[in-house]
Write an enzyme that holds these catalytic residues in place. Structure first.
Site, PDB file in Angstrom:
ATOM      1  N   GLY A  80       0.763  -1.220  -0.093  1.00 36.16           N
ATOM      2  CA  GLY A  80      -0.054  -0.105   0.039  1.00 36.16           C
ATOM      3  C   GLY A  80       0.944   1.467   0.116  1.00 36.16           C
ATOM      4  O   GLY A  80       0.319   2.250  -0.541  1.00 36.16           O
ATOM      5  N   MET A  81       2.303   1.159   0.627  1.00 28.96           N
ATOM      6  CA  MET A  81       2.954   2.264   0.566  1.00 28.96           C
ATOM      7  C   MET A  81       3.742   2.589  -0.589  1.00 28.96           C
ATOM      8  O   MET A  81       4.310   3.646  -0.847  1.00 28.96           O
ATOM      9  CB  MET A  81       3.635   2.222   1.794  1.00 28.96           C
ATOM     10  CG  MET A  81       3.269   2.268   3.168  1.00 28.96           C
ATOM     11  SD  MET A  81       2.035   4.046   3.225  1.00 28.96           S
ATOM     12  CE  MET A  81       3.378   5.130   3.290  1.00 28.96           C
ATOM     13  N   ASP A 124      11.083  -3.757  14.659  1.00 28.31           N
ATOM     14  CA  ASP A 124      10.056  -4.789  13.855  1.00 28.31           C
ATOM     15  C   ASP A 124      11.382  -6.109  13.469  1.00 28.31           C
ATOM     16  O   ASP A 124      11.192  -6.508  12.265  1.00 28.31           O
ATOM     17  CB  ASP A 124       9.466  -4.388  12.541  1.00 28.31           C
ATOM     18  CG  ASP A 124       8.563  -5.504  12.179  1.00 28.31           C
ATOM     19  OD1 ASP A 124       8.123  -6.451  13.020  1.00 28.31           O
ATOM     20  OD2 ASP A 124       8.122  -5.534  10.901  1.00 28.31           O
TER      21      ASP A 124
END
Length: 499
Positions: A30-31, A142
């Site tokens: 999406g980015m 992350d």
């Protein structure tokens, strides 16, 4: 498996970005998208773009610019190096070294778990990457097996950019992410360097046992609850790895080791052993075989072959045979509701990023104000100290002056007393001389009468000894004048009486 999935370019994809020729798509989200590209020297790079389709907003451009800045600050053998970037271009992009290597998650899934010595070797390389990141003030947030690639020279930590600039929220956590998230992150608290250490410990546990350090009988929410409570399941962990992994999984972040300690411990364990940093010395053959297949696939990609080859299975397939290009996929139909939800989620993520950026600026401004206030307080304190020192010196000067004046007054009083005593003694002497003169005078007329001589013509009157002038003093003209006046008066009286 021949290597990374590389899909052909679509009709809306650019042919070049900067000086790089785009070969195919590595990933899409999406980015934005990540392309496989090649420069004029035949070197492969991964070009990351922000929103390959659509208009780039100011918020997204700022986030991408911040990601580029973070990535460019990192220079480590164990991370992917940024070669070039154009965050202000119409379509912002960033070129990163392409690493033709599988991720740790794929290696464990395909080639099985690792022996303890190999886990320690991977821990050292990943810890060194974290030392570099933390030294630049960057928290990965992350770290997990999917974000660590493994070529033969050693692990490479990737994906520490803008996509993780904000702490993960519960709504964005996936099952694969929750298993390697620290308890404080799972509770929605701010991430720290210790959070990355916890994720590293969970990753190492996964390499040794092929599962996360939690019970496997839970769904996503159940696993999230275990992580929040720090409810671990370490059954089966080899004893030689307990001292390495267990401290990293401490519930209290303050009790976890820092990456530099883990790196020093591994280097200490190598004392007396042959020095070899390459993976062939530590990894089992099934791992090196898969890594070698990826290397061959990377060489094929550099020659322009292998585009469109997918991950067809766990067995390595020779990548030297030319393959055709997969035709572009057809258009994907998206329902209006799904598009609206995706756009709303994207807006929410952008707003969260803006809020986090504003909060960061506010924290920086507060820290700056606090520093300025401390500086002003210290300056005021130094000024008060200087004033007190000046007042003390002035007081000492006044006291010395008063002491000098008092000493001068006492000296003058002493001189005046001495002059007064001398005058009194002189006056007493003159009075004694006067008394003797009167006595002689009283006896002289009788003797003169018996001899028939006049006392006034018999002999001249004796002259009195002239008085001695008093020595000049510092008491002033007033006291000297009075003394002389007294002396002259006494002399005149004596002369009158004798005559």
């Amino acid at each position: 498996m021949t290597g990374a999935q590389v899909d052909p370019l679509g009709s809306g994809d650019p042919a070049t970005l900067g000086r790089y020729e785009l070969l195919g798509r590595l990933a899409s989200g999406g980015m934005g998208r990540i392309y496989l590209a090649r420069d004029a020297d035949g070197q492969l790079v991964a070009v990351k773009t922000l929103l390959a389709e659509g208009v780039v907003s100011d918020v997204e451009r700022r986030r991408f610019t911040r990601e580029v800045g973070l990535a460019q600050r990192v220079d480590s053998t164990f991370t992917a190096r940024v070669r070039e970037a154009a965050p202000r271009a119409e379509k912002p992009w960033m070129a990163i070294d392409y690493i033709a290597a599988p991720s740790l998650s794929e290696l464990v899934r395909t080639a099985g778990v690792l022996p303890a010595s190999a886990v320690q070797w991977l821990a050292a390389g990943t810890a060194e990457a974290l030392v570099t990141l933390h030294g630049e003030g960057i928290i990965h947030r992350d770290l997990k097996p999917q974000n660590i690639l493994l070529p033969l020279p050693g692990p490479r930590v990737i994906d520490f950019g803008i996509s993780h600039a904000n702490d993960l929220t519960r709504t964005s956590l996936t099952l694969g992410t929750i298993a390697f998230t620290s308890p404080e992150q799972a509770r929605g608290e701010p991430s720290t360097e210790a959070s990355d250490v916890y994720s590293l410990g969970a990753t190492l546990f996964h390499l040794a046992l092929g599962r996360p350090p939690y019970r496997a009988d839970s769904d996503t929410l159940g696993l999230l609850a275990q992580v929040q409570r720090g409810q671990l399941d370490l059954d089966g962990l080899p004893k030689e790895l307990t001292n390495l992994i267990r401290p990293c999984l401490a519930a209290d972040p303050a009790e976890r080791p820092v990456p530099a300690e883990m790196l020093a411990r591994f280097r200490q364990s190598l004392a007396g052993l042959p020095v070899s940093q390459g993976g062939r010395r530590w990894l089992p053959p099934r791992w090196t075989d898969l890594i070698g297949a990826y290397e061959r696939h990377g060489r094929d990609l550099a020659r322009g072959a292998g585009i469109g080859v997918g991950d067809t299975g766990p067995v390595g397939v020779a990548g030297d045979q030319p393959t055709g290009v997969v035709p572009p996929p057809g258009p994907t139909l998206v329902l209006p509701e799904e598009r609206e939800q995706a756009e709303r989620a994207e807006r929410e993520r952008a707003e969260q990023a803006d809020r986090a950026e504003r909060a960061e600026r506010e924290r920086a401004e507060q820290a700056g104000r606090a520093a300025r206030e401390r500086a002003q307080q210290e300056q005021a304190l130094r000024a008060r100290e200087r004033r007190r020192e000046e007042e003390r010196k002035k007081q000492q000067k006044k006291e010395r002056k008063r002491a000098q004046q008092e000493a001068e007054r006492q000296r003058r009083e002493r001189v005046e007393n001495e002059e007064r005593e001398r005058a009194e003694k002189e006056a007493a002497r003159l009075r004694a001389a006067e008394a003797r003169a009167r006595q002689r005078a009283s006896r002289t007329p009788a003797a003169s009468a018996s001899a028939g001589l006049s006392p006034r013509t018999d002999r001249p009157a004796p002259r009195p000894a002239p008085p001695r002038a008093p020595a000049p003093t510092r008491s002033g003209r007033g006291s000297a004048f009075v003394t002389w006046l007294v002396v002259l008066s006494v002399v005149a009286l004596v002369v009158w009486l004798v005559s």
